[in-house]
Design a protein around this motif. Structure first.
Motif: not given
Length: 307
Positions: A168-180, A273-276
């Protein structure tokens, strides 16, 4: 009605190897009579489960389950790979993952959680009695983000969401959910293949880094290099080491011309949006368990008195 004390429950558990909640119930059903409680557990098939508890369980399945901003990975072990193909066992692993998603990754909390009218611990014991092999809920981990996604990948899946390895990998972002989520799955596949030890150098165990430094220093001292040169070599060697073991610095398996950090940065354009990356978990089935190796020829020879 007899008062059931913690000491009585403890004694019954140590005698039978059966779970605490089942021991408590057995004593309650039998007015605190220890022998009657043991017999009650035997009738339920639970003492049969206890007898199997000494056998090494290093096979089984890794289960991974995600729900939006949260994800879990669990390892449920069995004695043989054959059991991993059993539908009841597969259902058990999925059920454990679902419970972990609800109550968190603490193994004792998962065991004590109710599924229907029984606890998870009882459900595992029932499966042991039915299937006939020792099984254990070995470990669990969870990741969660405030905004973004948790993505998963199961390698060598025998059924959806369960296989020989889970990430499992956690990505923090306010960007598009599908692309994320698509990026998250690619990263989870990368973690499965590349087995990073930490997100970045700061996340590595200092003792591991020190050992790496010591190995490099000793190697070049034996070659007669001066200390000031060795320091520079160590610095360079550590950079190479970080590229091997730190996720953000590894070459991205989907495009090894880029590092993972570079690939994530490029993906931000599509995501908007930025991705962390805030964390990852990689479970490989049976890692760290000492498996009992059996030499069949030696056993036959010993049985027949031959050397």
């Amino acid at each position: 009605m007899a008062t059931i004390t913690a000491a009585m429950v403890k004694d019954l558990r140590e005698t039978t190897g059966v779970g605490m909640m089942d021991c408590k119930q057995a004593l309650a059903e039998n007015d605190g009579d220890m022998q009657a409680a043991i017999d009650w557990l035997r009738k339920k098939g639970l003492s049969k489960a206890a007898k199997k508890a000494g056998r090494v369980a290093a096979e089984g399945l890794i289960g991974a389950l995600i729900a939006g901003t949260k994800g879990v990975v669990v390892e449920v072990n069995s004695e043989t790979d054959f059991v991993a193909r059993n539908e009841q066992f597969q259902g058990l692993v999925k059920m454990v993952a679902q419970v972990a998603l609800e109550v968190g990754a603490d193994v004792e909390k998962i065991k004590a959680a109710k599924v229907g009218s029984v606890t998870v611990e009882t459900a595992v014991s029932d499966a042991i009695a039915t299937i006939g092999e020792n099984m254990t809920l070995r470990r669990a981990a969870s990741l969660e983000v405030g905004k973004g996604v948790v993505s998963s990948y199961v390698h060598n899946a025998v059924v959806e969401g369960a296989g020989k390895m889970g990430v499992i990998v956690a990505l923090e972002s306010t960007g598009k959910t599908e692309e994320l989520a698509a990026l998250g799955r690619q990263l989870a596949m990368h973690v499965a293949a590349a087995n990073p030890q930490a997100l970045d150098p700061a996340g590595l165990d200092p003792a591991v880094v020190k050992r790496e430094k010591d190995v490099l220093a000793d190697k070049y001292r034996q070659q007669g290099k001066p200390e000031n040169v060795i320091e520079k070599i160590i610095e360079s060697g550590l950079k190479t080491y970080y590229k091997e073991v730190c996720l953000l610095e590894q070459a991205f398996i989907h495009d090894n011309a880029k590092s993972v950090a570079q690939a994530v940065k490029e993906a931000e354009g599509k995501i908007g949006a930025p991705v962390k990356i805030t964390g990852f978990v990689r479970y490989a089935l049976g890692e760290g368990i000492d498996k009992q190796e059996s030499d069949f020829a030696a056993e036959v020879a010993a049985a027949s008195g031959k050397k």
